[in-house]
Enzyme design. Structure first.
Site, mmCIF file in Angstrom:
data_model
loop_
_atom_site.group_PDB
_atom_site.id
_atom_site.type_symbol
_atom_site.label_atom_id
_atom_site.label_comp_id
_atom_site.label_asym_id
_atom_site.label_seq_id
_atom_site.Cartn_x
_atom_site.Cartn_y
_atom_site.Cartn_z
ATOM 1 N N GLU A 22 1.357 -0.893 0.102
ATOM 2 C CA GLU A 22 0.224 0.103 0.294
ATOM 3 C C GLU A 22 0.688 1.159 -0.426
ATOM 4 O O GLU A 22 0.572 2.274 -0.562
ATOM 5 C CB GLU A 22 -0.945 0.211 0.920
ATOM 6 C CG GLU A 22 -1.769 -1.429 1.175
ATOM 7 C CD GLU A 22 -2.439 -0.781 2.640
ATOM 8 O OE1 GLU A 22 -4.174 -1.281 2.178
ATOM 9 O OE2 GLU A 22 -2.300 -1.159 3.696
ATOM 10 N N TYR A 54 -15.819 26.228 0.036
ATOM 11 C CA TYR A 54 -15.698 24.716 0.028
ATOM 12 C C TYR A 54 -14.729 24.416 -0.614
ATOM 13 O O TYR A 54 -14.344 23.287 -0.142
ATOM 14 C CB TYR A 54 -17.165 24.142 -0.557
ATOM 15 C CG TYR A 54 -18.419 24.841 -0.001
ATOM 16 C CD1 TYR A 54 -18.748 25.145 0.723
ATOM 17 C CD2 TYR A 54 -19.462 25.760 -1.278
ATOM 18 C CE1 TYR A 54 -19.653 25.791 1.443
ATOM 19 C CE2 TYR A 54 -20.942 26.401 -0.860
ATOM 20 C CZ TYR A 54 -20.956 26.075 0.597
ATOM 21 O OH TYR A 54 -22.575 27.066 0.396
ATOM 22 N N GLU A 74 -8.206 6.022 10.350
ATOM 23 C CA GLU A 74 -9.080 6.051 11.123
ATOM 24 C C GLU A 74 -8.351 7.642 11.736
ATOM 25 O O GLU A 74 -8.936 8.290 12.091
ATOM 26 C CB GLU A 74 -9.115 5.329 12.511
ATOM 27 C CG GLU A 74 -9.794 4.425 12.553
ATOM 28 C CD GLU A 74 -9.564 2.945 11.094
ATOM 29 O OE1 GLU A 74 -10.087 2.049 11.903
ATOM 30 O OE2 GLU A 74 -8.495 3.356 11.234
ATOM 31 N N LYS A 100 -11.908 3.875 1.819
ATOM 32 C CA LYS A 100 -11.147 3.210 0.926
ATOM 33 C C LYS A 100 -11.140 1.763 0.395
ATOM 34 O O LYS A 100 -11.202 0.940 1.266
ATOM 35 C CB LYS A 100 -9.872 2.977 2.582
ATOM 36 C CG LYS A 100 -8.540 2.271 1.768
ATOM 37 C CD LYS A 100 -7.686 1.950 3.044
ATOM 38 C CE LYS A 100 -6.224 1.105 2.039
ATOM 39 N NZ LYS A 100 -5.255 0.784 4.200
#
Length: 118
Positions: A22, A54, A74, A100
Site C-alpha cells: 500500500e 467549500y 482512522e 478505502k
C-alpha cells in the site's frame, strides 16, 4: 439549531495502509464531510465571508490524502477533522468519513469506511 454543509466524494490518491504494498503502490481514497454550523447570517447576506469556502475545505482534504502516509484510515480521518475544526472556529461539529474501497481484505466488499466526529 445547526445548519449543515455536506461535501461528498472528495478524491485523492494516497499511500496509506498497514501493508508495504500500500505504501509502494498507493490507491484511491474518497472523503465525505458533514459540517454543522450556524449559517443564518450567510443565508441572508449572500456573502462568502459568512460561511466556509467549500473549495478550501476540499483542498485541505486532498492535501491530507496525498500528504504524509499513515497506517490507519482512522488516523487520516482524525487528522482531517482536527485541521478543519482548528481552522474554522464557527464549526460546531465536523464528521469526516474516509472511504478505502480497495482495502486489502480477504472478503469481497464494495467499500470500507471510517467516520470520525469532532
Amino acid at each position: 439549531m445547526s445548519d449543515v454543509i455536506s461535501i461528498k466524494g472528495i478524491h485523492g490518491f494516497g499511500y496509506h495502509g498497514v501493508f508495504d504494498h500500500e505504501a509502494k503502490n498507493g490507491q484511491d481514497f474518497y472523503v465525505d464531510l458533514e459540517i454543522a454550523l450556524d449559517l443564518s447570517k450567510a443565508s441572508t447576506s449572500d456573502d462568502l465571508k459568512d460561511t466556509i469556502d467549500y473549495g478550501a475545505l476540499a483542498d485541505l482534504v486532498v492535501e491530507e490524502i496525498t500528504g504524509a502516509r499513515v497506517q490507519l484510515i482512522e488516523k487520516l480521518a482524525g487528522r482531517i477533522a482536527d485541521r478543519i475544526k482548528a481552522s474554522h472556529q464557527q464549526i460546531e461539529r465536523v464528521s469526516v468519513t474516509v472511504h478505502k474501497p480497495k482495502a486489502p481484505v480477504s472478503a469481497e466488499v464494495a467499500d470500507i469506511a471510517v467516520t470520525i466526529s469532532r
